[in-house]
Design an enzyme around this catalytic site. Structure first.
Site, PDB file in Angstrom:
ATOM      1  CB  SER A 166     -46.210  44.378 -36.346  1.00 34.32           C
ATOM      2  OG  SER A 166     -45.338  44.552 -35.281  1.00 34.32           O
ATOM      3  NE  ARG A 167     -45.442  39.270 -40.411  1.00 34.51           N
ATOM      4  CZ  ARG A 167     -44.821  38.326 -41.060  1.00 34.51           C
ATOM      5  NH1 ARG A 167     -45.447  37.197 -41.300  1.00 34.51           N
ATOM      6  NH2 ARG A 167     -43.593  38.482 -41.466  1.00 34.51           N
ATOM      7  CG  MET A 209     -37.260  44.495 -37.263  1.00 32.61           C
ATOM      8  SD  MET A 209     -37.072  43.768 -38.890  1.00 32.61           S
ATOM      9  CE  MET A 209     -38.692  43.100 -39.154  1.00 32.61           C
ATOM     10  CG  ASN A 234     -45.814  48.448 -37.502  1.00 33.73           C
ATOM     11  OD1 ASN A 234     -46.636  49.313 -37.180  1.00 33.73           O
ATOM     12  ND2 ASN A 234     -46.142  47.384 -38.188  1.00 33.73           N
ATOM     13  CG  LEU A 235     -42.168  49.769 -31.542  1.00 37.08           C
ATOM     14  CD1 LEU A 235     -41.408  50.521 -30.463  1.00 37.08           C
ATOM     15  CD2 LEU A 235     -41.509  48.423 -31.819  1.00 37.08           C
ATOM     16  NE  ARG A 268     -41.116  32.182 -22.126  1.00 36.92           N
ATOM     17  CZ  ARG A 268     -40.184  31.223 -22.024  1.00 36.92           C
ATOM     18  NH1 ARG A 268     -40.002  30.371 -23.001  1.00 36.92           N
ATOM     19  NH2 ARG A 268     -39.437  31.135 -20.952  1.00 36.92           N
ATOM     20  CE  LYS A 269     -47.191  36.494 -32.696  1.00 40.71           C
ATOM     21  NZ  LYS A 269     -46.260  36.758 -33.746  1.00 40.71           N
ATOM     22  CG  ASP A 270     -41.253  36.587 -33.141  1.00 40.34           C
ATOM     23  OD1 ASP A 270     -42.001  36.248 -34.065  1.00 40.34           O
ATOM     24  OD2 ASP A 270     -41.221  37.746 -32.694  1.00 40.34           O
ATOM     25  CG  HIS A 328     -42.777  45.709 -30.015  1.00 37.50           C
ATOM     26  ND1 HIS A 328     -43.818  45.801 -30.901  1.00 37.50           N
ATOM     27  CD2 HIS A 328     -41.845  44.916 -30.604  1.00 37.50           C
ATOM     28  CE1 HIS A 328     -43.527  45.104 -31.993  1.00 37.50           C
ATOM     29  NE2 HIS A 328     -42.357  44.550 -31.837  1.00 37.50           N
TER      30      HIS A 328
END
Ligand code: PAF
Length: 283
Positions: A189-190, A31, A33-34, A151-153, A38
């Protein structure tokens, strides 16, 4: 030299040529905002294929009504430079009309049962069905041989694996390890929304996951591990959505079929929602 495509026809022509040449195509959907995490996905994809296609599309169908789709950072120029440096062969930048020709409200939607209703799905209703909807569309558009997901998500990865297997997509799903800062904080990204103080506090998430793993391996009952983890995070100022131990397939730990486990945390620091997880095996 990376080529950028906004038009599906032109992208498909390029992909058709690569396929005729017998090239294996890897895909990294994003999405935008790398960050370094990424670019590591692109690097991993390059190890598994001959040409990497990345996409940037901020997908409205995976945002809830109270989540800020409009304010999601759009950093296309910077992202494109980073993807080119990482060795991406083609960048796909579909518009809303290309992705959802009949509009996002009228689109054909994916519903992945069960796994989308738990953990993050329980706190973000509709989120994973939106992810599955856009990933299925992207898979159909790009038709890659393999696709890389972090794997983070962890739950997202399982949803996509389930969907791909159940729908017999001929696409190898490659999981990528989570990239961490030296402090243990998972790259996201957060993280950019965190103040310096919050950033230091956020490192407690990984430490808590490590404590959960140690307690689980030591045989502490799951309910106690989860209560302790939640209490620890709350004492540091987090608002906890969940701190849980699950089977690798995300079933409750009590129903696990093997020794693989995953500890998962989702918690807010201020207005920023952070997620992380740690996979391990019990003896
Ligand atoms: O992980 C993400 O960035 C998104 O959920 C994805 C897979 C690109 C779908 O929009």
């Amino acid at each position: 030299m990376m080529q950028t495509y906004r038009d599906l026809g032109a992208l498909r022509e390029r992909i058709g040529t690569w396929k005729q040449e017998g090239r294996r195509i890897g895909f990294v959907p994003t999405m935008g905002n790398l960050h370094a995490g990424h670019y590591a996905l692109v690097e991993l994809a390059r190890q598994h294929c001959d040409a990497v296609i990345a996409s940037i599309f901020v997908n409205p169908t995976q945002f809830g009504p109270n989540e800020d789709y409009a304010r999601y950072p759009r950093t296309e120029q910077r992202d494109a430079e980073g993807l080119a440096d990482a060795g991406t062969a083609a960048l796909f930048l579909p518009s809303l009309d290309v992705m959802y020709p009949f509009g996002a409200m009228g689109c054909v939607q994916m519903h992945v049962p069960g796994i989308t209703d738990i953990l993050c799905g329980a706190h973000r209703p509709g989120h994973f069905n939106g992810v599955a909807t856009v990933v299925a569309r992207l898979f159909n558009m790009v038709q890659p041989d393999c696709a890389v997901f972090g794997r983070k998500d962890y739950q997202q990865l399982q949803v996509i694996r389930y969907m791909s297997e159940e729908l017999s997509f001929p696409i190898e799903i490659i999981p990528a390890p989570t990239l961490r800062e030296a402090s243990g904080l998972a790259m996201s990204s957060r993280n950019q929304y965190l103040s310096d103080e919050e950033r230091a506090t956020a490192t407690a998430i990984y430490r808590t996951l490590e404590s959960m793993r140690a307690a689980c391996i030591a045989g502490t009952p799951t309910a106690k591990i989860e209560q302790d983890a939640e209490a620890e995070l709350q004492s540091l100022g987090f608002t906890v959505d969940y701190a849980e131990i699950r089977s690798a397939m995300l079933a409750p730990a009590s129903r696990a079929m093997d020794k693989r486990r995953v500890a998962l945390i989702a918690a807010f620091l201020g207005r920023t929602r952070l997620i992380d997880n740690l996979e391990f095996e019990i003896p």
